[in-house]
Write a protein that holds these residues in place. Sequence first.
Motif, PDB file in Angstrom:
ATOM      1  N   ARG A 146       9.935  40.056  80.181  1.00 51.13           N
ATOM      2  CA  ARG A 146       9.344  39.061  81.077  1.00 51.13           C
ATOM      3  C   ARG A 146       7.885  38.853  80.691  1.00 51.13           C
ATOM      4  N   PHE A 147       7.478  37.597  80.614  1.00 50.07           N
ATOM      5  CA  PHE A 147       6.097  37.204  80.348  1.00 50.07           C
ATOM      6  C   PHE A 147       5.632  36.381  81.542  1.00 50.07           C
ATOM      7  N   ASP A 148       4.600  36.895  82.271  1.00 52.27           N
ATOM      8  CA  ASP A 148       4.142  36.194  83.467  1.00 52.27           C
ATOM      9  C   ASP A 148       2.619  36.264  83.575  1.00 52.27           C
ATOM     10  N   ASP A 149       2.080  35.933  84.737  1.00 46.73           N
ATOM     11  CA  ASP A 149       0.630  35.881  84.954  1.00 46.73           C
ATOM     12  C   ASP A 149      -0.016  37.248  85.171  1.00 46.73           C
ATOM     13  N   THR A 150       0.755  38.322  85.185  1.00 46.33           N
ATOM     14  CA  THR A 150       0.181  39.635  85.475  1.00 46.33           C
ATOM     15  C   THR A 150      -0.370  40.341  84.237  1.00 46.33           C
ATOM     16  N   ALA A 151      -0.201  39.771  83.041  1.00 47.66           N
ATOM     17  CA  ALA A 151      -0.691  40.414  81.807  1.00 47.66           C
ATOM     18  C   ALA A 151      -2.206  40.568  81.853  1.00 47.66           C
ATOM     19  N   SER A 152      -2.690  41.780  81.548  1.00 51.17           N
ATOM     20  CA  SER A 152      -4.134  42.023  81.550  1.00 51.17           C
ATOM     21  C   SER A 152      -4.732  41.911  80.150  1.00 51.17           C
ATOM     22  N   GLY A 153      -3.888  41.863  79.120  1.00 58.48           N
ATOM     23  CA  GLY A 153      -4.366  41.791  77.739  1.00 58.48           C
ATOM     24  C   GLY A 153      -4.068  40.450  77.107  1.00 58.48           C
ATOM     25  N   THR A 154      -3.862  40.481  75.805  1.00 59.17           N
ATOM     26  CA  THR A 154      -3.646  39.252  75.040  1.00 59.17           C
ATOM     27  C   THR A 154      -2.329  38.567  75.400  1.00 59.17           C
ATOM     28  N   ARG A 155      -2.355  37.252  75.298  1.00 64.73           N
ATOM     29  CA  ARG A 155      -1.142  36.449  75.487  1.00 64.73           C
ATOM     30  C   ARG A 155      -0.700  35.831  74.162  1.00 64.73           C
ATOM     31  N   SER A 156      -1.348  36.257  73.089  1.00 62.19           N
ATOM     32  CA  SER A 156      -0.950  35.853  71.747  1.00 62.19           C
ATOM     33  C   SER A 156       0.001  36.936  71.227  1.00 62.19           C
ATOM     34  N   VAL A 157       1.288  36.645  71.192  1.00 61.62           N
ATOM     35  CA  VAL A 157       2.320  37.643  70.918  1.00 61.62           C
ATOM     36  C   VAL A 157       2.916  37.407  69.535  1.00 61.62           C
ATOM     37  N   THR A 158       3.010  38.481  68.753  1.00 61.29           N
ATOM     38  CA  THR A 158       3.600  38.430  67.414  1.00 61.29           C
ATOM     39  C   THR A 158       4.798  39.368  67.364  1.00 61.29           C
ATOM     40  N   VAL A 159       5.963  38.835  67.024  1.00 64.64           N
ATOM     41  CA  VAL A 159       7.147  39.676  66.860  1.00 64.64           C
ATOM     42  C   VAL A 159       7.012  40.390  65.518  1.00 64.64           C
ATOM     43  N   VAL A 160       7.089  41.719  65.562  1.00 61.77           N
ATOM     44  CA  VAL A 160       6.904  42.540  64.368  1.00 61.77           C
ATOM     45  C   VAL A 160       8.232  43.197  64.007  1.00 61.77           C
ATOM     46  N   GLY A 161       8.599  43.130  62.744  1.00 59.61           N
ATOM     47  CA  GLY A 161       9.818  43.786  62.278  1.00 59.61           C
ATOM     48  C   GLY A 161      11.043  42.938  62.509  1.00 59.61           C
ATOM     49  N   THR A 162      12.186  43.589  62.496  1.00 61.22           N
ATOM     50  CA  THR A 162      13.470  42.878  62.588  1.00 61.22           C
ATOM     51  C   THR A 162      14.257  43.263  63.823  1.00 61.22           C
ATOM     52  N   GLN A 163      13.583  43.833  64.832  1.00 60.17           N
ATOM     53  CA  GLN A 163      14.327  44.222  66.024  1.00 60.17           C
ATOM     54  C   GLN A 163      14.896  43.005  66.737  1.00 60.17           C
ATOM     55  N   SER A 164      15.844  43.263  67.590  1.00 58.00           N
ATOM     56  CA  SER A 164      16.534  42.202  68.320  1.00 58.00           C
ATOM     57  C   SER A 164      15.748  41.843  69.578  1.00 58.00           C
ATOM     58  N   VAL A 165      14.648  41.121  69.422  1.00 54.51           N
ATOM     59  CA  VAL A 165      13.886  40.701  70.593  1.00 54.51           C
ATOM     60  C   VAL A 165      14.699  39.669  71.351  1.00 54.51           C
ATOM     61  N   GLY A 166      14.660  39.765  72.649  1.00 50.26           N
ATOM     62  CA  GLY A 166      15.386  38.809  73.473  1.00 50.26           C
ATOM     63  C   GLY A 166      16.864  39.087  73.587  1.00 50.26           C
ATOM     64  N   SER A 167      17.352  40.197  73.018  1.00 49.29           N
ATOM     65  CA  SER A 167      18.786  40.475  73.072  1.00 49.29           C
ATOM     66  C   SER A 167      19.262  40.729  74.495  1.00 49.29           C
ATOM     67  N   GLY A 168      18.351  41.157  75.381  1.00 45.63           N
ATOM     68  CA  GLY A 168      18.710  41.365  76.779  1.00 45.63           C
ATOM     69  C   GLY A 168      18.277  40.222  77.673  1.00 45.63           C
ATOM     70  N   GLY A 169      17.596  39.247  77.103  1.00 43.87           N
ATOM     71  CA  GLY A 169      17.116  38.098  77.850  1.00 43.87           C
ATOM     72  C   GLY A 169      15.597  38.054  77.881  1.00 43.87           C
ATOM     73  N   VAL A 170      15.050  36.857  77.995  1.00 45.27           N
ATOM     74  CA  VAL A 170      13.600  36.648  78.045  1.00 45.27           C
ATOM     75  C   VAL A 170      13.314  35.608  79.117  1.00 45.27           C
ATOM     76  N   THR A 171      12.304  35.894  79.959  1.00 44.90           N
ATOM     77  CA  THR A 171      11.820  34.917  80.932  1.00 44.90           C
ATOM     78  C   THR A 171      10.328  34.750  80.728  1.00 44.90           C
ATOM     79  N   VAL A 172       9.902  33.496  80.652  1.00 43.23           N
ATOM     80  CA  VAL A 172       8.465  33.175  80.641  1.00 43.23           C
ATOM     81  C   VAL A 172       8.217  32.373  81.913  1.00 43.23           C
ATOM     82  N   SER A 173       7.383  32.952  82.797  1.00 41.15           N
ATOM     83  CA  SER A 173       7.110  32.338  84.090  1.00 41.15           C
ATOM     84  C   SER A 173       5.635  32.536  84.403  1.00 41.15           C
ATOM     85  N   ASN A 174       4.809  31.564  84.008  1.00 42.43           N
ATOM     86  CA  ASN A 174       3.386  31.703  84.243  1.00 42.43           C
ATOM     87  C   ASN A 174       2.759  30.353  84.567  1.00 42.43           C
ATOM     88  N   ALA A 175       1.724  30.403  85.408  1.00 42.46           N
ATOM     89  CA  ALA A 175       0.976  29.207  85.751  1.00 42.46           C
ATOM     90  C   ALA A 175      -0.389  29.216  85.090  1.00 42.46           C
TER      91      ALA A 175
END
Length: 194
Positions: free
Chosen positions: A160-189
């Motif tokens: 989940r990516f939302d408005d509560t992040a205290s750090g960077t919002r610039s996200v880089t997928v590293v490697g070959t892992q299965s990102v999003g295999s369980g689902g991804v939600t982006v919910s931010n204003a």
Amino acid sequence: LSGSRSSAVLNTITIASGGKLIVTNGLGDANKTISTLTVNTGTLTLHVDGNRTTPYIYTTNLTASGVNTIDLATVTGLVTDPQTIKLIAYDSFGGSFSLVLPSGIYGYLENDTINKTINAVLSTTPPKSVTWNGNLDGNWDNATANWQGGFLFLPGDFARFDDTASGTRSVTVVGTQSVGSGGVTVSNAGPAYT
């Protein structure tokens, strides 16, 4: 399901439109592979044992077109959690599969292009839900605790990516892992994620 024989060796198997191939022990071996295994909108059903260290199917050419499924009808003998089980060994592969698991087993498929195997990574522990914090860096991998609560992302987790992040919002997928295999939600204003 169709096949052809050459010199008394089954060398081609095609699973066509809605067909199902049930493999209870194995199909081929490291020295006698199936020349071509083609799955065209079909299902491979396997009964797997975590104590086995070799793949269940050996093929030279694996082709999966359309919507294809690997159904693990039974899973027994898991030794570690999570555990990687080799399902199919191949020399060349094109296409994709989805995975169906029995109740109480969680996991995902991975294509190990180095060892040329299709693997199931299985666990008896349900995946967790993690929320992005980005406080260490922007790396989305399974080694950096960039998730709230100091969690690591593991394949199968819900991200989940939302408005509560205290750090960077610039996200880089590293490697070959299965990102999003369980689902991804982006919910931010607030500020956008990139």
